[in-house]
Write a protein that holds these residues in place. Structure first.
Motif, PDB file in Angstrom:
ATOM      1  N   UNK A   1       0.838  -1.303  -0.017  1.00 16.42           N
ATOM      2  CA  UNK A   1       0.251  -0.087   0.057  1.00 16.42           C
ATOM      3  C   UNK A   1       0.559   1.214  -0.245  1.00 16.42           C
ATOM      4  N   UNK A   2       1.871   1.231   0.900  1.00 16.16           N
ATOM      5  CA  UNK A   2       2.638   2.549   0.828  1.00 16.16           C
ATOM      6  C   UNK A   2       3.665   2.548  -0.595  1.00 16.16           C
ATOM      7  N   UNK A   3       4.088   1.411  -0.758  1.00 12.16           N
ATOM      8  CA  UNK A   3       4.997   1.490  -2.087  1.00 12.16           C
ATOM      9  C   UNK A   3       4.068   2.034  -3.447  1.00 12.16           C
ATOM     10  N   UNK A   4       3.120   1.541  -3.421  1.00 10.64           N
ATOM     11  CA  UNK A   4       2.224   1.763  -4.433  1.00 10.64           C
ATOM     12  C   UNK A   4       1.540   3.473  -4.814  1.00 10.64           C
ATOM     13  N   UNK A   5       2.024   4.136  -3.604  1.00 12.47           N
ATOM     14  CA  UNK A   5       1.629   5.535  -3.722  1.00 12.47           C
ATOM     15  C   UNK A   5       2.568   6.223  -4.704  1.00 12.47           C
ATOM     16  N   UNK A   6       1.841   6.818  -5.757  1.00  9.98           N
ATOM     17  CA  UNK A   6       2.537   7.544  -6.617  1.00  9.98           C
ATOM     18  C   UNK A   6       3.377   6.694  -7.612  1.00  9.98           C
TER      19      UNK A   6
ATOM     20  N   UNK B   1      -3.251 -12.262  -9.927  1.00  8.96           N
ATOM     21  CA  UNK B   1      -2.622 -13.275 -10.969  1.00  8.96           C
ATOM     22  C   UNK B   1      -1.285 -12.784 -10.865  1.00  8.96           C
ATOM     23  N   UNK B   2      -0.806 -11.480 -10.886  1.00 13.13           N
ATOM     24  CA  UNK B   2       0.508 -11.052 -11.098  1.00 13.13           C
ATOM     25  C   UNK B   2       1.367 -11.419  -9.741  1.00 13.13           C
ATOM     26  N   UNK B   3       0.584 -10.956  -8.358  1.00 10.79           N
ATOM     27  CA  UNK B   3       1.211 -11.170  -7.212  1.00 10.79           C
ATOM     28  C   UNK B   3       1.012 -12.522  -6.496  1.00 10.79           C
TER      29      UNK B   3
ATOM     30  N   UNK C   1       8.093  -2.119  -8.575  1.00 12.48           N
ATOM     31  CA  UNK C   1       8.602  -2.299  -7.023  1.00 12.48           C
ATOM     32  C   UNK C   1       7.825  -3.288  -6.554  1.00 12.48           C
ATOM     33  N   UNK C   2       6.492  -2.966  -6.409  1.00  9.81           N
ATOM     34  CA  UNK C   2       5.532  -3.724  -5.925  1.00  9.81           C
ATOM     35  C   UNK C   2       5.612  -5.192  -6.294  1.00  9.81           C
ATOM     36  N   UNK C   3       5.944  -5.614  -7.470  1.00  5.31           N
ATOM     37  CA  UNK C   3       6.179  -6.801  -7.778  1.00  5.31           C
ATOM     38  C   UNK C   3       7.228  -7.710  -7.214  1.00  5.31           C
ATOM     39  N   UNK C   4       8.495  -6.862  -7.170  1.00  6.69           N
ATOM     40  CA  UNK C   4       9.587  -7.304  -6.595  1.00  6.69           C
ATOM     41  C   UNK C   4       9.377  -7.315  -4.987  1.00  6.69           C
ATOM     42  N   UNK C   5       8.860  -6.365  -4.499  1.00  4.68           N
ATOM     43  CA  UNK C   5       8.437  -6.562  -3.093  1.00  4.68           C
ATOM     44  C   UNK C   5       7.636  -7.753  -2.765  1.00  4.68           C
TER      45      UNK C   5
ATOM     46  N   UNK D   1      -2.145  -7.986  -2.562  1.00  5.03           N
ATOM     47  CA  UNK D   1      -3.431  -7.438  -3.579  1.00  5.03           C
ATOM     48  C   UNK D   1      -4.081  -6.688  -2.628  1.00  5.03           C
ATOM     49  N   UNK D   2      -4.712  -6.734  -1.240  1.00  6.19           N
ATOM     50  CA  UNK D   2      -5.155  -5.667  -0.541  1.00  6.19           C
ATOM     51  C   UNK D   2      -4.623  -4.592  -0.696  1.00  6.19           C
ATOM     52  N   UNK D   3      -3.318  -4.459  -0.326  1.00  7.93           N
ATOM     53  CA  UNK D   3      -2.454  -3.084  -0.451  1.00  7.93           C
ATOM     54  C   UNK D   3      -2.713  -2.339  -1.896  1.00  7.93           C
ATOM     55  N   UNK D   4      -2.504  -3.238  -2.752  1.00  7.21           N
ATOM     56  CA  UNK D   4      -2.752  -2.385  -4.189  1.00  7.21           C
ATOM     57  C   UNK D   4      -4.137  -1.989  -4.215  1.00  7.21           C
ATOM     58  N   UNK D   5      -5.197  -2.651  -3.749  1.00  4.68           N
ATOM     59  CA  UNK D   5      -6.326  -2.041  -3.846  1.00  4.68           C
ATOM     60  C   UNK D   5      -6.726  -0.762  -2.825  1.00  4.68           C
ATOM     61  N   UNK D   6      -6.009  -0.966  -1.611  1.00  3.71           N
ATOM     62  CA  UNK D   6      -5.974   0.174  -0.903  1.00  3.71           C
ATOM     63  C   UNK D   6      -5.482   1.472  -1.468  1.00  3.71           C
TER      64      UNK D   6
END
Length: 187
Positions: free
Chosen positions: A12-17, A47-49, A117-121, A140-145
């Motif tokens: 969720x944090x990494x996805x910002x921006x 699927x990706x994660x 970076x989120x995939x690598x995380x 997945x929840x982090x991405x949706x948030x």
């Protein structure tokens, strides 16, 4: 539960921006159909994660040992630095084509997330926690948030949220996790 909560927070944090969040805004502006866009993000991310967490989990069994845990810790610290670099959505990434909102979102999110970076995380979290299910659910929840508000509020978010501050907080979280893993491995 630690795998789920940590994975949710980290992504969720990494996805910002991140470029996928910018893509969510572009798709929302283009199609103005939030439900198919959100569904496309959800399925593409699952699927990706799931694949990324599986790679991480399998790699951890092959590379078990303190030295591998140091690599995982170092990866989190590198992610801290990468998080501080703002993403842009390049012109070539904006080509959506004539598909509908769901198909465009599904395909573009899956592809844009490759090597992100989120995939690598997610790979790193899969290696750390050795749990494909909980890491996939958490990331997945982090991405949706991070992305559902981007779809629903789009440009209003970008205008009001100081992304530099959010990136700094996310980078600090990655650094803290990396240092914590180093210390945990040394003891």
């Amino acid at each position: 539960m630690e795998a789920f909560l940590t994975s949710t927070l980290v992504v969720a944090l990494a996805e910002i921006g991140d470029k996928t969040q910018l893509l969510a805004i572009v798709l929302a502006a283009r199609f103005r159909r939030p439900i198919p866009i959100i569904a496309g993000i959800l399925i593409a991310t699952l699927a990706n994660h799931c694949l990324a967490a599986l790679v991480g989990e399998r790699a951890s069994f092959l590379l078990d040992g303190d030295w591998f845990r140091y690599i995982v810790a170092g990866t989190f610290i590198l992610m801290a630095g990468w998080t501080l670099i703002p993403d842009t959505l390049e012109e070539k990434d904006q080509k959506i084509g004539s598909m509908g909102a769901f198909a465009s979102t599904l395909i573009s999110f899956f592809l844009v997330e490759m090597g992100d970076k989120t995939q690598l995380a997610t790979i790193t979290l899969g290696a750390q926690f050795k749990s494909v299910l909980w890491v996939t659910a958490g990331t997945t929840l982090g991405m949706m948030i991070a992305n559902v508000p981007a779809v629903l509020l789009g440009q209003k978010i970008i205008d009001k949220v100081p992304l530099a501050l959010v990136r700094a907080i996310a980078a600090a979280m990655f650094a803290i996790i990396g240092v914590w893993l180093f210390i945990k491995t040394m003891t």
